[in-house]
Design a protein around this motif. Structure first.
Motif, PDB file in Angstrom:
ATOM      1  N   GLU A   1       0.926   4.115  -2.859  1.00 64.80           N
ATOM      2  CA  GLU A   1       0.642   5.523  -2.574  1.00 64.80           C
ATOM      3  C   GLU A   1       1.661   6.413  -3.285  1.00 64.80           C
ATOM      4  O   GLU A   1       1.308   7.463  -3.836  1.00 64.80           O
ATOM      5  CB  GLU A   1       0.656   5.770  -1.065  1.00 64.80           C
ATOM      6  CG  GLU A   1      -0.583   5.233  -0.374  1.00 64.80           C
ATOM      7  CD  GLU A   1      -0.487   5.240   1.139  1.00 64.80           C
ATOM      8  OE1 GLU A   1       0.589   5.596   1.684  1.00 64.80           O
ATOM      9  OE2 GLU A   1      -1.483   4.871   1.790  1.00 64.80           O
ATOM     10  N   GLN A   2       2.930   5.984  -3.296  1.00 62.85           N
ATOM     11  CA  GLN A   2       3.976   6.749  -3.989  1.00 62.85           C
ATOM     12  C   GLN A   2       3.780   6.694  -5.503  1.00 62.85           C
ATOM     13  O   GLN A   2       3.863   7.718  -6.188  1.00 62.85           O
ATOM     14  CB  GLN A   2       5.349   6.204  -3.621  1.00 62.85           C
ATOM     15  CG  GLN A   2       5.701   6.372  -2.153  1.00 62.85           C
ATOM     16  CD  GLN A   2       6.948   5.606  -1.753  1.00 62.85           C
ATOM     17  OE1 GLN A   2       7.747   5.225  -2.598  1.00 62.85           O
ATOM     18  NE2 GLN A   2       7.119   5.375  -0.464  1.00 62.85           N
TER      19      GLN A   2
ATOM     20  N   GLN B   1       0.833  -1.205   0.000  1.00 59.80           N
ATOM     21  CA  GLN B   1       0.000   0.000   0.000  1.00 59.80           C
ATOM     22  C   GLN B   1       0.868   1.255   0.000  1.00 59.80           C
ATOM     23  O   GLN B   1       0.602   2.200  -0.747  1.00 59.80           O
ATOM     24  CB  GLN B   1      -0.954   0.012   1.193  1.00 59.80           C
ATOM     25  CG  GLN B   1      -1.823   1.269   1.208  1.00 59.80           C
ATOM     26  CD  GLN B   1      -2.880   1.247   2.290  1.00 59.80           C
ATOM     27  OE1 GLN B   1      -3.258   0.195   2.785  1.00 59.80           O
ATOM     28  NE2 GLN B   1      -3.369   2.422   2.657  1.00 59.80           N
ATOM     29  N   GLN B   2       1.919   1.276   0.828  1.00 61.22           N
ATOM     30  CA  GLN B   2       2.810   2.440   0.868  1.00 61.22           C
ATOM     31  C   GLN B   2       3.468   2.666  -0.492  1.00 61.22           C
ATOM     32  O   GLN B   2       3.575   3.804  -0.961  1.00 61.22           O
ATOM     33  CB  GLN B   2       3.876   2.250   1.937  1.00 61.22           C
ATOM     34  CG  GLN B   2       3.338   2.363   3.341  1.00 61.22           C
ATOM     35  CD  GLN B   2       4.423   2.154   4.383  1.00 61.22           C
ATOM     36  OE1 GLN B   2       5.449   1.533   4.124  1.00 61.22           O
ATOM     37  NE2 GLN B   2       4.196   2.673   5.581  1.00 61.22           N
TER      38      GLN B   2
END
Length: 123
Positions: free
Chosen positions: A58-59, A54-55
């Motif tokens: 997001e980027q 997920q991180q």
């Protein structure tokens, strides 16, 4: 946050991935992966676990890329495990995922190889 649509067929995973990526929904993309899934991305690295995926997304999605659906190759499945693949339009070689059927009958990605580089680094 509402319940996400589940991939009840292996083919649904790619469709949902494209829809959620294009909507900028990193949490929705991560929801397509098992808790301890492994993604071979960024190139030459591994991203391990749904939270890390997920991180990463997001980027990636901060740049608002637009994905187009790619016609899948035939799915190879046995005993609740399946191999899905698509020949990418960008010429990266292939994309492949190992997906696993969940107790509720839905499918989630366990291993994701979003791009294979051709041997010899051609391209």
């Amino acid at each position: 946050m509402g319940e996400y649509e589940k991939a009840m067929r292996t083919e649904d995973l790619t469709r949902l991935f494209v829809e959620r990526s294009n909507a900028g929904d990193a949490a929705g993309v991560a929801a397509l992966y098992e808790e301890h899934a492994v993604m071979a991305y960024p190139p030459g690295q591994f991203t391990v676990g749904r939270a890390a995926i997920q991180q990463l997304w997001e980027q990636v999605l901060a740049h608002r890329p637009q994905f187009t659906p790619e016609p899948p190759l035939p799915t190879l499945a046995a005993d609740g495990i399946a191999l899905t693949a698509t020949p990418p339009k960008d010429g990266a070689g292939a994309r492949a995922q190992v997906v696993r059927q969940q107790p509720d009958g839905s499918w989630l990605r366990l291993l994701d190889q979003p791009e294979f580089q051709r041997p010899g680094g051609a391209g």
